[in-house]
Scaffold this motif. Structure first.
Motif, PDB file in Angstrom:
ATOM      1  N   VAL A 109       0.863  -1.181   0.000  1.00  0.00           N
ATOM      2  CA  VAL A 109       0.000   0.000   0.000  1.00  0.00           C
ATOM      3  C   VAL A 109       0.904   1.236   0.000  1.00  0.00           C
ATOM      4  N   ARG A 112       2.908   2.914   3.015  1.00  0.00           N
ATOM      5  CA  ARG A 112       2.920   2.040   4.198  1.00  0.00           C
ATOM      6  C   ARG A 112       4.229   1.260   4.281  1.00  0.00           C
ATOM      7  N   VAL A 113       4.522   0.766   5.482  1.00  0.00           N
ATOM      8  CA  VAL A 113       5.736  -0.035   5.706  1.00  0.00           C
ATOM      9  C   VAL A 113       5.564  -1.407   5.047  1.00  0.00           C
ATOM     10  N   ASN A 115       5.972  -5.280   4.702  1.00  0.00           N
ATOM     11  CA  ASN A 115       6.103  -6.413   5.610  1.00  0.00           C
ATOM     12  C   ASN A 115       6.986  -7.476   4.966  1.00  0.00           C
ATOM     13  N   THR A 140       6.170   8.306  -3.480  1.00  0.00           N
ATOM     14  CA  THR A 140       5.413   8.298  -2.226  1.00  0.00           C
ATOM     15  C   THR A 140       6.223   8.814  -1.034  1.00  0.00           C
ATOM     16  N   ALA A 285       3.637   9.473   3.915  1.00  0.00           N
ATOM     17  CA  ALA A 285       4.217   8.179   4.294  1.00  0.00           C
ATOM     18  C   ALA A 285       4.176   7.977   5.807  1.00  0.00           C
ATOM     19  N   ASP A 286       4.059   6.721   6.198  1.00  0.00           N
ATOM     20  CA  ASP A 286       4.127   6.368   7.622  1.00  0.00           C
ATOM     21  C   ASP A 286       5.482   6.744   8.196  1.00  0.00           C
ATOM     22  N   CYS A 289       8.612   4.509   7.680  1.00  0.00           N
ATOM     23  CA  CYS A 289       9.290   4.306   6.386  1.00  0.00           C
ATOM     24  C   CYS A 289       9.494   5.621   5.642  1.00  0.00           C
TER      25      CYS A 289
END
Ligand SMILES: *Cc1c(COP(=O)(O)O)cnc(C)c1O
Length: 378
Positions: A109, A112-113, A115, A140, A285-286, A289
């Motif tokens: 996404v 997002r970080v 996984n 992003t 961005a989160d 990250c």
């Protein structure tokens, strides 16, 4: 009177040393004189790429080096895993499709970080010969954890290829130590040059695949590049002036020290993030990250994002980047790479505040600047 400032994720501003090198009279590319320049470039590139492997210079933009990676590593019918979290991750997928390679896409996404477990699972179930990733996803404002990705890929049969076009010389990438097989980059971002050069480093593990590939290739045939490189030469006329300027830029990076360059860029990004938050803006961005090369900020409700970027550029001469693809009009991006320092960021932020204020966005004037100053004082 108009003054122009560039805070985009490529092209980035050119240092005077680079401009001076670009202005030198052209020399012939197959001479001992130019060979000495190429040799210096080869050494300097190894330092910035943090590798002992050869780094080849291609006369193309960064995407040319990405295409060289795909065409040389794989053959139509092969499959490859792509970690895709933005516009540039998608480019790896599109390149694979163009060469008839089956893309096994891990969609992350946007913002997002990633996984890492998803990669472990995918690799187990896959025949993929290559894993494609992105160091800094410029669209992003996300940095991927290449160290963790490399750790997983290293223990598999696959080769890891990383797009470090905006991340090289900005964000730490320990090519050899982490085991990254292919690193591609371009000249117009962290390397402070005009667009026009592509770079690619190749590990021993990657050469095995390259020698097996049956993809038709000519200009971007890395086997030709390797053969020429053994004689400190390039297979075709290289971009002589850009290579001369490359040495000027590499010297600047070396004089600063890579670690210091990484620290500076990271701090600039931290200043931008802090300013955005103080202005009541949301980062795309989160936190876990957020990129050290480029910061994407959401445009607040009620503000026309495209007009914001356009006004900063066309009225005030300060060019930042808008949002790409699905972020068009919804985000703006400020670079923290290459020949930029604290005061360039302060300048851009002051313009951002001015235009936001004029567009009716409510905040306390100077609050973003103050937050950035506080970061830069530490
Ligand atoms: C800029 C950029 C590219 C494209 O490079 P070109 O030099 O325009 O071909 C690819 N990937 C990333 C991450 C980038 O930032």
């Amino acid at each position: 009177m108009r003054k122009n400032y560039l805070l985009t994720p490529g092209p980035t501003p050119l240092p005077p040393q680079v401009c001076e090198a670009l202005a030198k009279p052209i020399i012939h590319h197959r001479t001992p004189q130019f060979q000495a320049i190429l040799k210096e470039a080869a050494e300097g590139l190894k330092y910035v790429f943090q590798t002992k492997s050869e780094v080849f210079i291609l006369s193309s933009s960064g995407t040319g080096a990405m295409e060289a990676a795909v065409a040389n590593l794989l053959t139509s019918g092969d499959s490859a895993i792509i970690i895709e979290g933005g516009k540039f991750g998608e480019r790896w997928t599109e390149l694979c499709q163009a060469y008839g390679i089956k893309p096994e896409v891990i969609k992350v996404v946007w913002g997002r970080v990633f996984n890492i477990e998803e990669l472990k699972d995918k690799l187990k179930a896959s025949q993929a010969k290559v894993v494609f990733a992105t160091l800094c996803e410029t669209s992003t404002g996300v940095d991927f954890d290449i160290k963790a990705i490399a750790h997983v890929v290293k223990n598999s049969a696959a080769v890891l290829a990383v797009d470090a076009i905006s991340g090289l010389g900005v964000v730490d990438l320990k090519t050899d130590e982490w085991g990254v097989d292919i690193v591609v980059s371009g000249s117009q971002k962290g390397l402070m040059l005009p667009p026009g050069l592509g770079f690619i480093s190749v590990s021993e593990k990657a050469w095995k695949l390259i020698n097996q590939s049956r993809t038709p290739r000519y200009y971007f045939d890395l086997r030709l590049a390797k053969k020429a490189w053994e004689q400190t030469d390039t297979p075709f006329t290289t971009s002589v002036s850009l290579v001369v300027a490359l040495n000027a830029a590499l010297k600047m990076i070396k004089d600063d020290g890579l670690e210091n360059v990484f620290k500076r860029c990271s701090k600039l990004a931290q200043g931008i993030r802090s300013a955005a938050k103080a202005l009541g803006l949301k980062l795309f961005a989160d936190e876990g990250c957020s990129s050290r090369a480029i910061t994407a900020v959401n445009v607040p409700v009620g503000v026309d994002g495209e007009k914001l970027v356009k006004t900063m550029r066309d009225v005030h001469g300060i060019t930042i980047a808008g949002g790409q693809a699905e972020l068009k009009g919804k985000a703006f991006r400020i670079a923290s790479m290459g020949y930029l320092n604290e005061f360039d960021i302060i300048l851009a932020l002051s313009c951002l505040e001015k235009v936001l204020h004029q567009m009716g966005y409510k905040f306390e004037l100077g609050s973003g600047l103050k937050a950035a100053q506080e970061v830069f004082l530490t």
